[in-house]
Write a protein that holds these residues in place. Structure first.
Motif, PDB file in Angstrom:
ATOM      1  N   ASP A  70     -39.285 -11.421  45.416  1.00 57.09           N
ATOM      2  CA  ASP A  70     -39.455  -9.989  45.677  1.00 57.09           C
ATOM      3  C   ASP A  70     -39.276  -9.669  47.160  1.00 57.09           C
ATOM      4  OD1 ASP A  70     -39.957  -8.713  43.130  1.00 57.09           O
ATOM      5  OD2 ASP A  70     -41.847  -9.804  43.077  1.00 57.09           O
ATOM      6  N   ASP A  71     -39.808 -10.508  48.036  1.00 62.95           N
ATOM      7  CA  ASP A  71     -39.656 -10.274  49.476  1.00 62.95           C
ATOM      8  C   ASP A  71     -38.195 -10.376  49.896  1.00 62.95           C
ATOM      9  OD1 ASP A  71     -42.361  -9.837  49.816  1.00 62.95           O
ATOM     10  OD2 ASP A  71     -42.796 -11.873  50.513  1.00 62.95           O
ATOM     11  N   GLU A  72     -37.484 -11.371  49.366  1.00 64.42           N
ATOM     12  CA  GLU A  72     -36.064 -11.507  49.684  1.00 64.42           C
ATOM     13  C   GLU A  72     -35.283 -10.296  49.181  1.00 64.42           C
ATOM     14  OE1 GLU A  72     -35.575 -16.367  49.627  1.00 64.42           O
ATOM     15  OE2 GLU A  72     -35.599 -15.277  47.723  1.00 64.42           O
ATOM     16  N   PHE A  73     -35.614  -9.834  47.982  1.00 67.10           N
ATOM     17  CA  PHE A  73     -34.947  -8.658  47.423  1.00 67.10           C
ATOM     18  C   PHE A  73     -35.159  -7.445  48.331  1.00 67.10           C
ATOM     19  CE2 PHE A  73     -34.455  -4.921  44.809  1.00 67.10           C
ATOM     20  CZ  PHE A  73     -33.332  -5.206  44.038  1.00 67.10           C
ATOM     21  N   ASP A  74     -36.404  -7.248  48.766  1.00 60.45           N
ATOM     22  CA  ASP A  74     -36.701  -6.133  49.663  1.00 60.45           C
ATOM     23  C   ASP A  74     -35.872  -6.210  50.942  1.00 60.45           C
ATOM     24  OD1 ASP A  74     -38.572  -5.106  47.869  1.00 60.45           O
ATOM     25  OD2 ASP A  74     -40.279  -6.053  48.887  1.00 60.45           O
ATOM     26  N   SER A  75     -35.735  -7.407  51.493  1.00 60.57           N
ATOM     27  CA  SER A  75     -34.951  -7.594  52.719  1.00 60.57           C
ATOM     28  C   SER A  75     -33.472  -7.322  52.479  1.00 60.57           C
ATOM     29  CB  SER A  75     -35.133  -9.013  53.260  1.00 60.57           C
ATOM     30  OG  SER A  75     -36.458  -9.209  53.681  1.00 60.57           O
ATOM     31  N   ILE A  76     -32.940  -7.798  51.354  1.00 62.31           N
ATOM     32  CA  ILE A  76     -31.531  -7.566  51.022  1.00 62.31           C
ATOM     33  C   ILE A  76     -31.279  -6.077  50.845  1.00 62.31           C
ATOM     34  CG2 ILE A  76     -29.803  -7.896  49.199  1.00 62.31           C
ATOM     35  CD1 ILE A  76     -31.143 -10.760  48.862  1.00 62.31           C
ATOM     36  N   LEU A  77     -32.146  -5.405  50.112  1.00 62.75           N
ATOM     37  CA  LEU A  77     -31.994  -3.970  49.891  1.00 62.75           C
ATOM     38  C   LEU A  77     -32.078  -3.200  51.211  1.00 62.75           C
ATOM     39  CD1 LEU A  77     -31.541  -1.896  47.657  1.00 62.75           C
ATOM     40  CD2 LEU A  77     -34.023  -1.752  47.386  1.00 62.75           C
ATOM     41  N   ARG A  78     -32.984  -3.628  52.079  1.00 61.47           N
ATOM     42  CA  ARG A  78     -33.099  -2.989  53.396  1.00 61.47           C
ATOM     43  C   ARG A  78     -31.808  -3.156  54.190  1.00 61.47           C
ATOM     44  NH1 ARG A  78     -33.867  -5.500  57.721  1.00 61.47           N
ATOM     45  NH2 ARG A  78     -34.984  -7.262  56.805  1.00 61.47           N
ATOM     46  N   ARG A  79     -31.216  -4.369  54.172  1.00 64.26           N
ATOM     47  CA  ARG A  79     -29.968  -4.602  54.900  1.00 64.26           C
ATOM     48  C   ARG A  79     -28.828  -3.761  54.322  1.00 64.26           C
ATOM     49  NH1 ARG A  79     -32.516  -9.667  55.770  1.00 64.26           N
ATOM     50  NH2 ARG A  79     -31.837 -10.674  53.853  1.00 64.26           N
ATOM     51  N   LEU A  80     -28.764  -3.654  53.010  1.00 65.99           N
ATOM     52  CA  LEU A  80     -27.730  -2.820  52.381  1.00 65.99           C
ATOM     53  C   LEU A  80     -27.856  -1.374  52.861  1.00 65.99           C
ATOM     54  CD1 LEU A  80     -27.878  -4.179  48.715  1.00 65.99           C
ATOM     55  CD2 LEU A  80     -25.924  -4.372  50.286  1.00 65.99           C
ATOM     56  N   ARG A  81     -29.066  -0.868  52.849  1.00 68.77           N
ATOM     57  CA  ARG A  81     -29.292   0.521  53.251  1.00 68.77           C
ATOM     58  C   ARG A  81     -29.030   0.733  54.744  1.00 68.77           C
ATOM     59  NH1 ARG A  81     -34.488   1.186  49.322  1.00 68.77           N
ATOM     60  NH2 ARG A  81     -33.349   2.100  47.574  1.00 68.77           N
ATOM     61  N   GLU A  82     -29.506  -0.201  55.583  1.00 67.29           N
ATOM     62  CA  GLU A  82     -29.316  -0.068  57.034  1.00 67.29           C
ATOM     63  C   GLU A  82     -27.846  -0.029  57.408  1.00 67.29           C
ATOM     64  OE1 GLU A  82     -33.335  -2.306  58.701  1.00 67.29           O
ATOM     65  OE2 GLU A  82     -31.412  -3.348  58.825  1.00 67.29           O
ATOM     66  N   LYS A  83     -27.035  -0.787  56.692  1.00 67.60           N
ATOM     67  CA  LYS A  83     -25.607  -0.866  56.998  1.00 67.60           C
ATOM     68  C   LYS A  83     -24.777   0.107  56.167  1.00 67.60           C
ATOM     69  CE  LYS A  83     -25.648  -5.474  58.848  1.00 67.60           C
ATOM     70  NZ  LYS A  83     -25.331  -5.011  60.189  1.00 67.60           N
ATOM     71  N   SER A  84     -25.460   0.949  55.398  1.00 68.61           N
ATOM     72  CA  SER A  84     -24.778   1.935  54.531  1.00 68.61           C
ATOM     73  C   SER A  84     -23.755   1.268  53.617  1.00 68.61           C
ATOM     74  CB  SER A  84     -24.116   3.031  55.369  1.00 68.61           C
ATOM     75  OG  SER A  84     -25.080   3.729  56.116  1.00 68.61           O
TER      76      SER A  84
END
Length: 129
Positions: A70-84
């Motif tokens: 779950d923590d890794e998923f949150d980080s991946i999703l955050r990176r996707l959003r940050e980089k649009s």
């Protein structure tokens, strides 16, 4: 008979760009070049070798799937959003900007910059036959 996956080859348009994209999303070590390949190492020692010199003129979309915490998923999703970076809840790419909640977990799909590798990140494994 025990079997262990060692590596796989993914054909793409730009091996270094596709490997860097995946490594960045997964917070993995910097990919390394090895002959015709650029390799991303995974935590279970499976190498993902990106190749662009061996690809045919027309590349079909490849698919990679990773089971993450779950923590890794949150980080991946955050990176996707940050980089649009565009992402979807489904492999058909019909629900952009959404994640799924299949099998009691969460899942997301994203395409590499060349548009040839659809990577899936899930927090719960799919049931097997």
């Amino acid at each position: 008979m025990p079997n262990e996956l060692n590596h796989l080859i993914v054909h793409c348009r730009d091996r270094r760009e596709s490997a860097a994209f995946l490594a960045e999303l997964m917070d993995a070590p910097t990919p390394c070049d090895w002959g015709l390949f650029t390799q991303v190492d995974t935590s279970n020692n499976v190498g993902i070798d990106f190749a662009d010199a061996l690809a045919p003129d027309r590349i079909n979309e490849s698919h990679l799937a990773f089971l993450v915490t779950d923590d890794e998923f949150d980080s991946i999703l955050r990176r996707l959003r940050e980089k649009s970076i565009r992402f979807w809840s489904d492999p058909q790419k019909t629900h952009e900007g959404e994640i799924n909640h299949l099998f009691g977990g969460r899942g997301v799909y994203a395409l590499d910059p060349g548009g040839t590798v659809l990577t899936e990140f899930i927090t719960a494994p799919y049931p097997y036959c």
